[in-house]
Write an enzyme that holds these catalytic residues in place. Sequence first.
Site, PDB file in Angstrom:
ATOM      1  N   HIS A 170       0.863  -1.173   0.000  1.00  0.00           N
ATOM      2  CA  HIS A 170       0.000   0.000   0.000  1.00  0.00           C
ATOM      3  C   HIS A 170       0.909   1.235   0.000  1.00  0.00           C
ATOM      4  O   HIS A 170       1.728   1.399   0.900  1.00  0.00           O
ATOM      5  CB  HIS A 170      -0.897  -0.025   1.233  1.00  0.00           C
ATOM      6  CG  HIS A 170      -1.932   1.044   1.232  1.00  0.00           C
ATOM      7  ND1 HIS A 170      -2.998   1.032   0.370  1.00  0.00           N
ATOM      8  CD2 HIS A 170      -2.058   2.173   1.974  1.00  0.00           C
ATOM      9  CE1 HIS A 170      -3.740   2.101   0.586  1.00  0.00           C
ATOM     10  NE2 HIS A 170      -3.196   2.815   1.554  1.00  0.00           N
ATOM     11  N   HIS A 186      -6.807   9.239  -1.139  1.00  0.00           N
ATOM     12  CA  HIS A 186      -7.515   9.114   0.143  1.00  0.00           C
ATOM     13  C   HIS A 186      -6.806   9.706   1.356  1.00  0.00           C
ATOM     14  O   HIS A 186      -7.239   9.450   2.490  1.00  0.00           O
ATOM     15  CB  HIS A 186      -7.950   7.667   0.388  1.00  0.00           C
ATOM     16  CG  HIS A 186      -6.832   6.692   0.600  1.00  0.00           C
ATOM     17  ND1 HIS A 186      -6.429   5.794  -0.358  1.00  0.00           N
ATOM     18  CD2 HIS A 186      -6.023   6.481   1.654  1.00  0.00           C
ATOM     19  CE1 HIS A 186      -5.437   5.058   0.116  1.00  0.00           C
ATOM     20  NE2 HIS A 186      -5.165   5.461   1.338  1.00  0.00           N
ATOM     21  N   ASP A 201      -8.136   1.015   1.739  1.00  0.00           N
ATOM     22  CA  ASP A 201      -7.875   1.971   2.818  1.00  0.00           C
ATOM     23  C   ASP A 201      -8.744   3.213   2.775  1.00  0.00           C
ATOM     24  O   ASP A 201      -8.568   4.103   3.595  1.00  0.00           O
ATOM     25  CB  ASP A 201      -6.386   2.367   2.765  1.00  0.00           C
ATOM     26  CG  ASP A 201      -5.932   3.109   4.019  1.00  0.00           C
ATOM     27  OD1 ASP A 201      -6.502   2.847   5.089  1.00  0.00           O
ATOM     28  OD2 ASP A 201      -5.022   3.949   3.922  1.00  0.00           O
ATOM     29  N   ASP A 254       0.607   5.178  -0.054  1.00  0.00           N
ATOM     30  CA  ASP A 254      -0.235   6.373  -0.048  1.00  0.00           C
ATOM     31  C   ASP A 254       0.399   7.403  -0.980  1.00  0.00           C
ATOM     32  O   ASP A 254       1.569   7.759  -0.827  1.00  0.00           O
ATOM     33  CB  ASP A 254      -0.374   6.902   1.379  1.00  0.00           C
ATOM     34  CG  ASP A 254      -1.280   6.005   2.220  1.00  0.00           C
ATOM     35  OD1 ASP A 254      -2.303   5.544   1.675  1.00  0.00           O
ATOM     36  OD2 ASP A 254      -0.959   5.748   3.385  1.00  0.00           O
TER      37      ASP A 254
HETATM   38 ZN   LIG Z   1      -3.772   4.556   2.546  1.00  0.00          ZN
END
Ligand SMILES: [Zn+2]
Length: 1005
Positions: free
Chosen positions: A257, A573, A369, A259
């Site tokens: 993951h 996000h 997420d 971000d």
């Molecule tokens: Zn995230």
Amino acid sequence: MHDNRRLVEERLARALRERIRPARYAASVPLRVEAWQAPGEPVPVAEALAAGYSPFAIGEAWGPPWSTTWFRVQGSVPAAWADRQVEAVFDLGFVGDWPGNQAEALVYDHSGRPIKGVAPRNQYVPVPSRGDVRLFVEAAANPDILAGGFRPTPLGDKATAGDVPLYRLTRADLAVLDLDVWHLTLDIEVLSELMAELSVNEPRRHEILRALERALDVLDLLDVPATAGRARKELADTLARPAHRSAHILSAAGHAHIDSAWLWPLRETVRKSARTFANVTALAAEYPELIFAASQAQQYDWVKRHQPEIYARVKATVDNGQWVPVGGMWVESDANLPGGEALARQLTHGKRFFLDEFGVECEEVWLPDSFGYTAAFPQLARLAGMRWFLTQKLSWNQTNRLPHHTFWWEGIDGTRVFTHFPPIDTYVAAFEGKELAHAVANYSEKGRGTRSLVPFGYGDGGGGPTREMMEKARRLRDLEGSPRVVIERPSDFFRAAEAEYPDAPVWSGELYLELHRATYTTQARIKAGNRRSEHLLREAELWAATASLHTGHPYPYDDLDRLWKTVLLHQFHDILPGSSIAWVHREAEQTYARVAAELESIIDGAVAALGGSPAVFNAAPHARAEVVDGVFVRVPALGAAPLTPADPPSMVAVTPRVLDNGLVRVEIDDDGLLTSVRDMSTGREALAPGGRGNLLQLHADLPNEWDAWDIDEHYKRQRVDLTAADAITVESAGPLVGAVRVERSFGSSRISQTITLRAGSRRVDVVTEIDWHETEKILKAAFPLDVHADRSTSEIQFGHVHRPTHVNTGWEAARFEVWAHRWVHVGETGYGVALVTDSTYGHDAGRHTREGGGTTTTVRLSLVRAPRSPDPHADQGAHRFTYAIVPGATVADAVAEGYALNLPLRATPGAAAAGALPPPLVTCEGATVEAVKLADDRTGDVVVRLYESLGGRAEAVLRAGFPLAAAEVVDLLERPLPDTPLEAGEVRLPLRPFEIVTLRLRPAA
Ligand SMILES: [Zn+2]
């Protein structure tokens, strides 16, 4: 037998920690280190290779916050190590063991070819087992922003972070990995972690215990390497016992993951993606069974442009089947706030990138997420050719447990998508025994389904799977007492899960996250930037397409593509939700300003090409009769009209405390609050008896944790009503516009609101300017309405949802703060009131019974917050936005006013060579047009996206304002859907409630 179980377990734990694990590196020699700190921002590797380096000692400090230090390391592999596994090992001064929000590096060879990343649990770089070694280490001094919990820190922006070095280089060695010891460590970890999860009543637990005890008995802790092989033999039988026939199947997919921005700026994510992608391609070569799933086309695009060599390896790994692009979105966006069209574009830009680059059509939405999921998603996913949906985040719910892990998720229009919510409750699994046991115990579908998904690999800040995880997965493939771990593609998981469980239960409506409810409001300027950008993009596409078809004005394909991708990126996000560091939000505000300027220029060019003497353009899907630039005009939907005055139905009369345009009469008291908003056609009062409208309420806002993300329910119980006005002045006395300005000051802040009523309109605007300097407060605007509403109705993407106004159950009580797009409506049979916003999303709606029996339904808009972590100055400074109340509004009125407020009429002075205004490119009745554009394949076809917006049946009648050769229904990627050719000419389409239809219109040559 005497029970010495605990003593054996304690003996094992200490031996592993202090003797066995540290013995993995049998021998090591230090590398010679030199360093060069790049001035300012990151530099390309070529610049670093040519830089001047200075000697650098182990233990020396490096790395002011956000700086980059290049280490040049050199050494020779000792001759005695020939044919052993030699590695360069780096410890940059790592803190703890979690990668992603601290120091990390990408290592290059002597010629500047990237090799792999280094991070706390992945410190090695393979080197040849003989000869000289010369490496370049691009070390990023990224601060650990949340090291102090959610306390304010200046580290989140380079501008405030200071220049004190954060790290000390702790290790830079050449070392020999002792494979026996390394494998022994993994054997022990897998068995001991499994053992710890088994009941002490189970024979298997004791079988493992005694095997581990025998291994310790043959292991010489003073010479682990010499005896590791013998210890492993003692464990072999226990590791070879096959899993139970009923063992749960864990479909594991490597994952990282990343971000796209969060506790680091966007530019760092470019490097994070490169590090992770380099790690994974290297690991894939070592472990042929690795399958790695990566989402977010944006990150691939960054690596393609900044690290072409790594990107070529990614392509090769996709080609050999080990790397699977998933998700089909441009980024893993927030799944609440992006507008309908934007969410469609997340899917089209993401899917098209993966199709163009890899020939891969993603079939699963991958949003582990994001902070809740709109009920519009199932239909959008299916229209983009997706079959499956993955999320994990709902395991963070504070109050209620989602009852299913595998289910059909049903959206507002009835479309269902097969959805999985991994019971392991994490998207960063590492095959620890407790994670695996939790997945099995937690899985709700036991007895119906047999399998669940496990995304494994370090994440949030990237990292991905490690060789230790791969080794554990090998041992867990078929092991008694453990679930079976099968590494496979997510699509293989979904196909098997759907096949074994076609009648999975149904969850209807939004997947509301019972946490992070402040992300609808935090960083209000980001919300405004997003909303403004989405509507400017709509206008730019509409007018550019119209100008292109009618006048041959060039359609700015490349600019629109780039601007869309910029806006889509900022819906990530942690950006649009406002949960990033100051740096991210500072840059995002600048970017939104640039995007707006570029779009305004595209729009200006197109409307100028469309000519006409002074004209007014209406990009909304409804015809309007409105005041613009001091003129009352009538303009068709999606079209233009001359800027010539029409007769308004009535004029606005203004006294110092009353605005009245014949349709609505507004009374303002000496506090500047609304005491009456009366619908003159029915005589009905919108405000509750004794209630005052537009009451600003200031609450303490101190969540237990996650300051930027969370508003906790207790906030409601500390409140100050801002009633005192500094000044109330008539700003416009009619006859077309009546406006009264109310100024207030409180704390360190000031607010000016202009209550505005225009001729011919039932919408009362509250144009708001705030100079906001509060901390840890939230400001709400309350409207107590005399409406008996069981539910509030909030606009979402391509439709709306209803949410109860009562709190009978925990599920309803947990929704004490919710989101809407352009409007919220509350109504009873025959009467309703809408609140309309141009950039506000968060709100609450509740009701109480008055003495005497009437019901007051109160809607409160969440205007601005002031959390201090991770951005200590979030929301400080100037804000400007508008919200409005529309008395006597139906849902259809709310839809129309929502578009109107967000798409102001655009008056133009007229081009020099003005001719007659061309007809609208399309007109549409019975349905709402969301987008008009030229086709992405640049054929010149016109694409129109429309939807049923009221939740009923409709027959859409679409007429093209140009000669039409053909029309067809297409998917979101503008590909024909089967059996949908339409009659050319007038296109008639029956629409289901909330149905979205995309039409492709081919102009006649
Ligand atoms: Zn995230």
